[in-house]
Scaffold this motif. Structure first.
Motif, PDB file in Angstrom:
ATOM      1  N   UNK A  49     -54.994  23.103   4.100  1.00 26.42           N
ATOM      2  CA  UNK A  49     -53.524  22.506   4.797  1.00 26.42           C
ATOM      3  C   UNK A  49     -54.203  22.173   6.162  1.00 26.42           C
ATOM      4  N   UNK A  50     -55.139  22.443   6.684  1.00 31.89           N
ATOM      5  CA  UNK A  50     -55.552  22.151   8.012  1.00 31.89           C
ATOM      6  C   UNK A  50     -55.641  20.687   8.311  1.00 31.89           C
ATOM      7  N   UNK A  51     -54.802  20.034   9.267  1.00 32.68           N
ATOM      8  CA  UNK A  51     -54.653  18.601   9.516  1.00 32.68           C
ATOM      9  C   UNK A  51     -55.991  18.223  10.246  1.00 32.68           C
ATOM     10  N   UNK A  53     -58.936  19.019   9.269  1.00 30.02           N
ATOM     11  CA  UNK A  53     -59.888  18.802   8.459  1.00 30.02           C
ATOM     12  C   UNK A  53     -59.705  17.788   7.631  1.00 30.02           C
ATOM     13  N   UNK A  54     -60.602  16.425   7.553  1.00 28.09           N
ATOM     14  CA  UNK A  54     -60.317  15.434   6.973  1.00 28.09           C
ATOM     15  C   UNK A  54     -61.298  14.881   5.926  1.00 28.09           C
ATOM     16  N   UNK A  55     -62.538  15.452   5.996  1.00 31.36           N
ATOM     17  CA  UNK A  55     -63.523  14.947   5.318  1.00 31.36           C
ATOM     18  C   UNK A  55     -63.307  15.194   3.664  1.00 31.36           C
ATOM     19  N   UNK A  56     -63.309  14.273   3.081  1.00 34.35           N
ATOM     20  CA  UNK A  56     -62.846  14.476   1.660  1.00 34.35           C
ATOM     21  C   UNK A  56     -63.696  15.191   0.880  1.00 34.35           C
ATOM     22  N   UNK A  57     -65.163  14.991   1.085  1.00 34.07           N
ATOM     23  CA  UNK A  57     -66.095  15.971   0.268  1.00 34.07           C
ATOM     24  C   UNK A  57     -66.084  17.230   0.703  1.00 34.07           C
ATOM     25  N   UNK A  58     -65.923  17.725   1.869  1.00 30.47           N
ATOM     26  CA  UNK A  58     -65.526  19.085   1.999  1.00 30.47           C
ATOM     27  C   UNK A  58     -64.445  19.626   1.507  1.00 30.47           C
ATOM     28  N   UNK A  59     -63.248  18.937   1.738  1.00 27.14           N
ATOM     29  CA  UNK A  59     -62.081  19.146   1.040  1.00 27.14           C
ATOM     30  C   UNK A  59     -61.982  19.490  -0.560  1.00 27.14           C
ATOM     31  N   UNK A  60     -62.847  18.723  -1.199  1.00 29.08           N
ATOM     32  CA  UNK A  60     -63.033  18.586  -2.640  1.00 29.08           C
ATOM     33  C   UNK A  60     -63.677  19.949  -3.013  1.00 29.08           C
ATOM     34  N   UNK A  61     -64.796  20.265  -2.286  1.00 31.76           N
ATOM     35  CA  UNK A  61     -65.749  21.432  -2.354  1.00 31.76           C
ATOM     36  C   UNK A  61     -64.741  22.742  -2.298  1.00 31.76           C
TER      37      UNK A  61
END
Length: 102
Positions: A49-51, A53-61
């Motif tokens: 939910x952190x706006x 943090x936008x890196x798709x790979x990190x969010x996917x992990x």
């Protein structure tokens, strides 16, 4: 709140270093030994939910880790809540007290 922030930071740092799945979980546990699976899942949701943090790979992990451990916790919780299965009565025994249909 301080503990949740430390877990969150360890989670994001580990994901940024390229860690995934069990390696990421172990990394977070090494940096925050008191962090339970539940706390790590909550920190994962905070990260998702952190706006900033936008890196798709990190969010996917992080998302994959949260789902895996949330499901693991749910299965464990379900197993603890269940009582031992009782054998179901046979249909013949169950129908003995039923009046005949007309």
């Amino acid at each position: 709140m301080k503990e949740k922030k430390r877990v969150y930071e360890a989670l994001v740092d580990g994901a940024m270093e390229g860690l995934t799945d069990d390696a990421l979980f172990d990394f977070v546990r090494a940096r925050c030994p008191k962090a339970t699976s539940k706390k790590i899942v909550r920190a994962s949701l905070l990260a998702l939910g952190d706006p900033h943090l936008k890196d798709r790979n990190i969010l996917d992990v992080i998302y994959a880790l949260a789902i895996k451990h949330r499901l693991d916790d749910a299965v464990l919780d379900d197993c603890e809540d269940e009582e031992p299965d009782e054998p179901a009565p046979s249909s013949q025994a169950a129908n003995q007290n039923m009046p005949p249909l007309s």
